[in-house]
Motif scaffolding. Structure first.
Motif, mmCIF file in Angstrom:
data_model
loop_
_atom_site.group_PDB
_atom_site.id
_atom_site.type_symbol
_atom_site.label_atom_id
_atom_site.label_comp_id
_atom_site.label_asym_id
_atom_site.label_seq_id
_atom_site.Cartn_x
_atom_site.Cartn_y
_atom_site.Cartn_z
ATOM 1 N N ILE A 296 7.952 -2.657 0.701
ATOM 2 C CA ILE A 296 8.001 -3.806 -0.220
ATOM 3 C C ILE A 296 8.661 -3.410 -1.531
ATOM 4 C CG2 ILE A 296 6.582 -5.352 -1.632
ATOM 5 C CD1 ILE A 296 4.589 -5.400 0.742
ATOM 6 N N TYR A 297 8.280 -2.287 -2.098
ATOM 7 C CA TYR A 297 8.852 -1.882 -3.383
ATOM 8 C C TYR A 297 10.321 -1.482 -3.266
ATOM 9 C CZ TYR A 297 4.440 -2.273 -5.854
ATOM 10 O OH TYR A 297 3.307 -2.756 -6.441
ATOM 11 N N VAL A 298 10.714 -0.893 -2.139
ATOM 12 C CA VAL A 298 12.131 -0.567 -1.941
ATOM 13 C C VAL A 298 12.948 -1.850 -1.844
ATOM 14 C CG1 VAL A 298 13.789 0.384 -0.285
ATOM 15 C CG2 VAL A 298 11.795 1.719 -0.944
ATOM 16 N N VAL A 299 12.473 -2.810 -1.056
ATOM 17 C CA VAL A 299 13.178 -4.090 -0.920
ATOM 18 C C VAL A 299 13.209 -4.817 -2.262
ATOM 19 C CG1 VAL A 299 13.089 -6.372 0.160
ATOM 20 C CG2 VAL A 299 12.740 -4.316 1.550
ATOM 21 N N TRP B 266 -1.854 -7.765 -4.482
ATOM 22 C CA TRP B 266 -1.758 -7.966 -3.037
ATOM 23 C C TRP B 266 -1.036 -6.792 -2.380
ATOM 24 C CZ3 TRP B 266 2.648 -8.475 0.014
ATOM 25 C CH2 TRP B 266 2.411 -8.779 1.353
ATOM 26 N N ILE B 267 0.032 -6.330 -3.017
ATOM 27 C CA ILE B 267 0.793 -5.202 -2.466
ATOM 28 C C ILE B 267 -0.084 -3.958 -2.412
ATOM 29 C CG2 ILE B 267 2.778 -3.674 -2.833
ATOM 30 C CD1 ILE B 267 4.179 -6.107 -4.162
ATOM 31 N N GLY B 268 -0.924 -3.765 -3.434
ATOM 32 C CA GLY B 268 -1.802 -2.599 -3.480
ATOM 33 C C GLY B 268 -2.831 -2.570 -2.365
ATOM 34 N N ASP B 269 -3.126 -3.706 -1.770
ATOM 35 C CA ASP B 269 -4.071 -3.768 -0.657
ATOM 36 C C ASP B 269 -3.438 -3.390 0.675
ATOM 37 O OD1 ASP B 269 -6.040 -4.624 -2.389
ATOM 38 O OD2 ASP B 269 -5.708 -6.760 -1.966
ATOM 39 N N GLN B 270 -2.127 -3.278 0.699
ATOM 40 C CA GLN B 270 -1.413 -2.994 1.946
ATOM 41 C C GLN B 270 -1.394 -1.491 2.231
ATOM 42 O OE1 GLN B 270 -0.535 -5.740 3.677
ATOM 43 N NE2 GLN B 270 -1.393 -6.808 1.912
ATOM 44 N N HIS B 271 -1.044 -1.164 3.466
ATOM 45 C CA HIS B 271 -0.888 0.234 3.868
ATOM 46 C C HIS B 271 0.225 0.871 3.033
ATOM 47 C CE1 HIS B 271 0.397 3.626 6.410
ATOM 48 N NE2 HIS B 271 -0.877 3.633 6.804
ATOM 49 N N MET B 272 0.133 2.178 2.823
ATOM 50 C CA MET B 272 1.065 2.885 1.957
ATOM 51 C C MET B 272 2.526 2.705 2.398
ATOM 52 S SD MET B 272 1.139 6.894 0.854
ATOM 53 C CE MET B 272 1.512 7.471 2.497
ATOM 54 N N LEU B 273 2.797 2.729 3.678
ATOM 55 C CA LEU B 273 4.174 2.571 4.150
ATOM 56 C C LEU B 273 4.677 1.137 3.935
ATOM 57 C CD1 LEU B 273 4.110 4.720 7.399
ATOM 58 C CD2 LEU B 273 5.091 5.296 5.179
ATOM 59 N N VAL B 274 3.783 0.163 4.062
ATOM 60 C CA VAL B 274 4.153 -1.223 3.786
ATOM 61 C C VAL B 274 4.449 -1.374 2.294
ATOM 62 C CG1 VAL B 274 3.372 -3.623 3.851
ATOM 63 C CG2 VAL B 274 2.817 -2.092 5.745
#
Length: 70
Positions: free
Chosen positions: A44-47, A32-40
């Motif tokens: 997400i990964y930083v959080v 699901w994360i991989g489908d998001q925009h690069m900045l999103v």
């Protein structure tokens, strides 16, 4: 000399378990994360990379003192 405490090995085990569970959660969400925009994705990964640290403070305090609050 003090006798060795069982809290430290138990705490280490709990920390490793926490990391494993958190990694499985993030890996499960990665499609699901991989489908998001690069900045999103970056956000997400930083959080996700920071948030797992929150439960460590009381756990480390318990390992040292035997109480959940320092």
């Amino acid at each position: 000399m003090n006798e060795p405490s069982w809290r430290k090995p138990t705490g280490i085990f709990l920390i490793l378990l926490l990391i494993l569970v958190w990694a499985v959660i993030v890996a499960t969400a990665s499609s699901w994360i991989g489908d998001q925009h690069m900045l999103v994705q970056l956000l997400i990964y930083v959080v996700a990379g920071i948030i797992w640290i929150a439960p460590l403070k009381p756990l480390l305090a318990w390992m040292e003192t035997g109480r959940w609050r320092a």
